[in-house]
Design an enzyme around this catalytic site. Structure first.
Site, PDB file in Angstrom:
ATOM      1  N   ASN A  96       0.804  -1.224   0.000  1.00 11.87           N
ATOM      2  CA  ASN A  96       0.000   0.000   0.000  1.00 11.87           C
ATOM      3  C   ASN A  96       0.834   1.270   0.000  1.00 11.87           C
ATOM      4  OD1 ASN A  96       0.489  -1.182   2.705  1.00 11.87           O
ATOM      5  ND2 ASN A  96      -0.370   0.744   3.443  1.00 11.87           N
ATOM      6  N   SER A 148     -11.043  -4.964  -0.275  1.00  9.67           N
ATOM      7  CA  SER A 148     -11.796  -3.825   0.264  1.00  9.67           C
ATOM      8  C   SER A 148     -12.370  -3.011  -0.878  1.00  9.67           C
ATOM      9  CB  SER A 148     -10.880  -2.945   1.121  1.00  9.67           C
ATOM     10  OG  SER A 148     -11.572  -1.829   1.621  1.00  9.67           O
ATOM     11  N   GLY A 149     -13.624  -2.602  -0.745  1.00  9.16           N
ATOM     12  CA  GLY A 149     -14.283  -1.853  -1.801  1.00  9.16           C
ATOM     13  C   GLY A 149     -13.824  -0.411  -1.917  1.00  9.16           C
ATOM     14  N   CYS A 152      -3.210   5.135   7.135  1.00  4.68           N
ATOM     15  CA  CYS A 152      -4.085   4.478   8.095  1.00  4.68           C
ATOM     16  C   CYS A 152      -3.829   4.971   9.510  1.00  4.68           C
ATOM     17  CB  CYS A 152      -3.907   2.964   8.022  1.00  4.68           C
ATOM     18  SG  CYS A 152      -4.499   2.303   6.448  1.00  4.68           S
TER      19      CYS A 152
END
Length: 760
Positions: free
Chosen positions: A164, A214-215, A343
């Site tokens: 990520n 994850s959408g 995050c």
């Protein structure tokens, strides 16, 4: 100056989250309005809802090539991670043999959700297994040899398809060979969150046991995701209850989320008819952005290898700039980027880049630009245009040098400038009328910025001086001195040999001139044997004492905000520090601003009055209430509280102070507007000049950059009861600045909570 508040947002933080595509939002809204039935109901409304859910699942199975494996809808990737880890470890526990040691493995660059979840479920299930991070190479690729060595005794291995922070992808086929040759039965989870829509997946033809998705990372709403479970892989429901999802995951289904995913899956299956670009187009977008970054920031360093990463992520660092500075610059230009992983709200060094073995400065200065596969050429062009605008603002404020442009509009400097790298401080004093400059405690990380500043402002450097030999870093003085002071003879700290003298307390002290001021050198050993203090004051003193006229005192680490310099180095002496503190007390006034070499708690500056109120030992020394022997004993006790390091820095003093945060008044946009209309409040915008130039309202605010806050505090010493209101982009800088000013006696200091980000 132009007002950029209404500029279109350039969003380059897709790895954190994406906007919902209009088609997906429309499908979600339609599901809420017309397909609102419960899929578990047997009436027609429920059956239609169930049909939509199964259609979405079928498209996902086709897209992912899941074969006979299960696809379970979840609330997002974190739930999918829990589902995979719980299922694997619960099954593994049944196979444990007494007397044998076990491990669980995860990639060192894995999202923190994975190792934290492993710790949690190992503890809950009472499984005595060691958690081990799999090392990566300089490209972020997992170490095959490590896996070969440790997988045979491991219960589970967790890896990522795409990272990520860096966009680095793993060769899943090669990884599978490595894992299965080492342990055919180990449970394997692959985080596929960043892979969806960016790289091909064919899960049914792999031995991957669990794969969370994850959408909201791919244009769907937050709160919807799914997890792949290989056919035959053990499964334990993470959520039990009403038996939805065939008893695999209970809870009323998120049908609007599924409707949005259904549209996204349809686009991915037929990219030629959708907003999604192919890999070659995305690579072209990345290269165009990278070329623009190189043009605007010639010294840029890319932290990720484009060859080993998906084309939608760029991770970079700019020497001499912190990640916070670049983020604030881009935010002012309405470009949204992030510092490493988004995050966490805290900006810290990147553990991902640390694991890749990158230098500390790159890890601490990392910026991530990321976009999704629905990026358009027009958006890329706009992003590049805006990046150029941002870099031009840096040029105007003399933070980037452009020899091809005449800098008639450069922001002139006058007075004191504070530059930081981590908790370390460099001080620059500029006399505007004479164009002369002093640099005190130059940091190696700031050499290029200081060089740029001196050239851009066309300054005549009078001296570059260290207040002592620094234990935590090599001075940046030599490089700059060789360029600007090659003809000047000086001692090892940079103090010139050709000086004048000033009489103070019956002693002659050396001094040098800068404009209408003079800098007086005063030996103040203690923290180190070579420690000096530099006092800036007028010339001549016109009948007044040095103590009465001192403007700034650069005391190195002799007096720190909330502390005294440590005295347990080999060259330290607490006895000498005792005498130095008394000398400083006789040489500067209670409100002379002290400019230290370190600022560990974002307090910027201090004075004797503020320090005596919170430092009992300093107070006792200056009030003649402690003997030398008692001071030595108490100082040793104070030093015993030192942490060896803060981040990568050696602590030069143990913090004993505090700040009364409750005293800071906070405005919101409405209450501040009311105050402006009814009171004589003065708005102080503390963003840096380049931010202010890029994005500010045509209001009555005064720009006082945070780097020049100490100069502003000095200038307002006699207006401490004035109602100042500090504002910045998000409210974080204005809060710490307001706390610092309140600590120094500014009784009516306030700030705008949430900053401009929440006021427009």
């Amino acid at each position: 100056m132009n007002n950029h508040n209404e500029l279109t947002q350039v969003y380059l933080d897709a790895n954190a989250t994406t906007p919902v595509l209009p088609e997906a939002a429309s499908a979600a809204l339609s599901a809420m309005e017309t397909l609102f039935g419960n899929p578990s109901s047997s009436h027609i409304t429920g059956l239609k809802a169930k049909d939509l859910m199964e259609q979405t699942r079928q498209r996902a199975q086709t897209l992912l090539g899941s074969g006979e494996g299960k696809l379970i809808f979840t609330s997002g990737a974190t739930e999918g991670i829990q589902t995979g880890i719980l299922s694997a470890l619960f099954a593994a526990k049944k196979q444990l043999q007494t007397g044998q040691s076990y491990k669980v493995l995860y990639g060192a660059t894995e999202h923190k959700a994975v190792p934290e979840s492993l710790k949690h479920w190992l503890a809950v299930l009472d499984i005595p297994a060691e958690i081990m991070a799999i090392p990566v190479d300089k490209f972020g690729i997992l170490d095959d040899d490590f896996i070969h060595q440790h997988a045979p005794s491991a219960l589970m291995i967790c890896t990522m398809a795409v990272n990520n922070e860096t966009g680095v992808f793993q060769d899943l086929q090669q990884l599978e060979k490595t894992i299965r040759s080492a342990n055919p039965n180990i449970f394997w989870m692959v985080d596929c969150v960043q892979a969806l829509g960016k790289t091909a997946l064919n899960l049914g033809k792999t031995s991957i046991d669990y794969a969370p998705f994850s959408g909201h990372k791919l244009y769907a709403p937050k709160g919807i995701g799914f997890v792949y479970i290989r056919d035959g892989a053990p499964f334990t429901p993470f959520i039990a209850g009403g038996g939805q999802e065939s008893g695999l995951r209970s809870g009323t289904e998120n049908l609007p989320g599924m409707a949005a995913l259904n549209v996204i899956f349809k686009m991915l299956l037929r990219p030629q008819d959708s907003a999604f670009s192919d890999s070659q187009t995305l690579q072209g977008y990345r290269q165009q952005i990278a070329d623009t970054l190189i043009e605007c920031f010639p010294r840029i360093v890319f932290n990720n290898s484009f060859e080993h990463s998906v084309p939608t992520t760029i991770n970079f660092a700019v020497p001499s700039f912190s990640s916070k500075e670049i983020m604030d610059l881009f935010d002012a230009a309405n470009i949204r980027v992030s510092s490493g992983s988004a995050c966490s709200s805290k900006v810290t060094r990147s553990f991902v880049l640390d694991a890749m073995g990158l230098p500390t400065w790159q890890s601490e200065s990392a910026i991530r630009m990321s976009f999704g596969p629905a990026m358009t050429q027009a958006e890329v062009d706009l992003a590049c245009e805006r990046i150029k605008t941002a870099s031009q603002a840096l040029t105007q404020s003399c933070m980037v040098l452009d020899h091809s442009r005449v800098l008639d509009e450069k922001t002139p400097l006058d007075g004191l400038l504070q530059l930081n790298s981590g908790a370390s401080c460099t001080w620059v004093y500029v006399d505007k009328s004479s164009q002369q400059a002093l640099i005190i405690d130059p940091l190696p990380e700031l050499q290029h910025r200081l060089d740029t500043l001196l050239q851009c402002q066309q300054l005549d450097v009078k001296a570059i001086i260290d207040t002592h030999g620094h234990a935590d870093h090599v001075s940046g003085r030599d490089v700059l001195a060789n360029r600007y002071l090659a003809e000047q003879d000086s001692d090892i700290l940079g103090w010139p040999y050709q000086t004048q003298t000033v009489e103070h307390l019956g002693t002659e002290y050396e001094s040098i001139e800068i404009g209408e001021l003079q800098l007086v050198k005063m030996p103040t050993p203690g923290h180190t044997a070579d420690s000096i203090s530099l006092i800036l004051c007028p010339k001549p003193l016109a009948g007044q004492s040095l103590q009465q006229q001192a403007k700034f005192a650069f005391c190195g680490d002799t007096i720190l905000m909330g502390s005294l310099g440590r005295t347990n180095f080999d060259s330290s002496s607490s006895q000498a520090l005792f005498d130095s503190l008394k000398l400083l007390n006789r040489s500067i006034s209670p409100d002379t601003l002290i400019c230290a070499s370190h600022d560990y708690n974002n307090e910027f500056t201090t004075n004797l009055q503020a320090e005596m109120s919170r430092n009992a030992l300093l107070n006792a020394v200056l009030k003649e209430q402690v003997s030398l022997a008692d001071f030595v004993a108490r100082k040793a006790q104070l030093d015993s509280h030192l942490n060896d390091e803060v981040g990568t820095e050696i602590m030069c003093g143990a913090y004993v102070g505090s700040c009364n945060k409750s005293a800071i008044n906070e405005y919101d946009a409405k209450s501040l507007a009311d105050a402006i209309n009814s009171e004589e409040v003065q708005i102080i915008d503390i963003r840096e000049p380049h931010e202010y130039a890029l994005n500010h309202s045509q209001d009555s605010s005064q720009n006082v950059p945070l780097t020049r806050l100490v100069q502003f505090i000095h200038e307002q010493q006699h207006q401490k009861d004035k109602p100042w209101v500090l504002v910045c982009r998000s409210g974080s800088r204005s809060m710490v600045a307001a706390q610092a000013m309140h600590r120094l006696g500014f009784s009516h200091i306030s700030h705008l909570k949430g900053g401009y980000a929440l006021s427009h």
